[in-house]
Design a protein around this motif. Structure first.
Motif, mmCIF file in Angstrom:
data_model
loop_
_atom_site.group_PDB
_atom_site.id
_atom_site.type_symbol
_atom_site.label_atom_id
_atom_site.label_comp_id
_atom_site.label_asym_id
_atom_site.label_seq_id
_atom_site.Cartn_x
_atom_site.Cartn_y
_atom_site.Cartn_z
ATOM 1 N N UNK A 254 0.820 -1.217 0.000
ATOM 2 C CA UNK A 254 0.000 0.000 0.000
ATOM 3 C C UNK A 254 0.850 1.262 0.000
ATOM 4 N N UNK A 255 2.102 1.150 -0.397
ATOM 5 C CA UNK A 255 3.006 2.307 -0.374
ATOM 6 C C UNK A 255 2.506 3.450 -1.241
ATOM 7 N N UNK A 256 1.994 3.115 -2.418
ATOM 8 C CA UNK A 256 1.488 4.117 -3.359
ATOM 9 C C UNK A 256 0.336 3.472 -4.125
ATOM 10 N N UNK A 257 -0.859 3.580 -3.584
ATOM 11 C CA UNK A 257 -1.984 2.852 -4.150
ATOM 12 C C UNK A 257 -1.968 1.427 -3.633
ATOM 13 N N UNK A 258 -2.412 0.498 -4.473
ATOM 14 C CA UNK A 258 -2.450 -0.908 -4.097
ATOM 15 C C UNK A 258 -1.748 -1.734 -5.165
ATOM 16 N N UNK A 259 -0.792 -2.566 -4.749
ATOM 17 C CA UNK A 259 -0.123 -3.504 -5.642
ATOM 18 C C UNK A 259 -0.156 -4.867 -5.005
#
Length: 140
Positions: free
Chosen positions: A122-127
């Motif tokens: 969840x660092x930058x959005x969701x991966x």
């Protein structure tokens, strides 16, 4: 009837009743056939006692959200400063413990459960993204 006063931190008198209410509520909903998303950052030792009945009635999926320690600290600080409801989590104390090395977020002990699990950054959005998360949740 007197209300118990919430005292953030370890040993709060509402912690155990809240934990029981969490699992009791999940059990009621699952027995009723309701699909439930249960969000909680409980360590394994807190999940273990309550999860037994859930595994008998639910098709469980685990989504573990992760990010870097600096991002965790930034988000906790922002929430502690802007969300009065966060006081129940005693973020200020946890931030102090992180600062002095008494707690390390990267040593968080995940729940150990024989169920499909997905790690989401969840660092930058969701991966992975929303579509992949949804597909994981809906898989049988």
């Amino acid at each position: 009837m007197s209300a118990t006063v919430r005292r953030p931190g370890v040993g709060d008198p509402l912690d155990v009743p809240a934990l029981h209410a969490f699992f009791d509520t999940l059990a009621v909903l699952l027995r009723a056939g309701v699909t439930v998303v249960a969000e909680a950052a409980y360590r394994d030792r807190l999940w273990r006692p309550g999860r037994g009945p859930l595994t008998k009635t639910a098709d469980l999926r685990i989504i573990r959200c992760t990010t870097s320690t600096p991002t965790i600290i930034q988000r906790m600080t922002e929430r502690a400063d802007s969300d009065r409801h966060r006081s129940a989590h005693d973020d200020r104390q946890l931030l102090t413990e992180i600062a002095v090395g008494a707690y390390r977020p990267e040593e968080f002990v995940d729940i150990s459960l024989d169920a499909p699990a997905l790690l989401v950054d969840t660092s930058d959005g969701y991966r992975p993204g929303s579509a992949e998360i949804e597909a994981f949740v809906r898989a049988s």
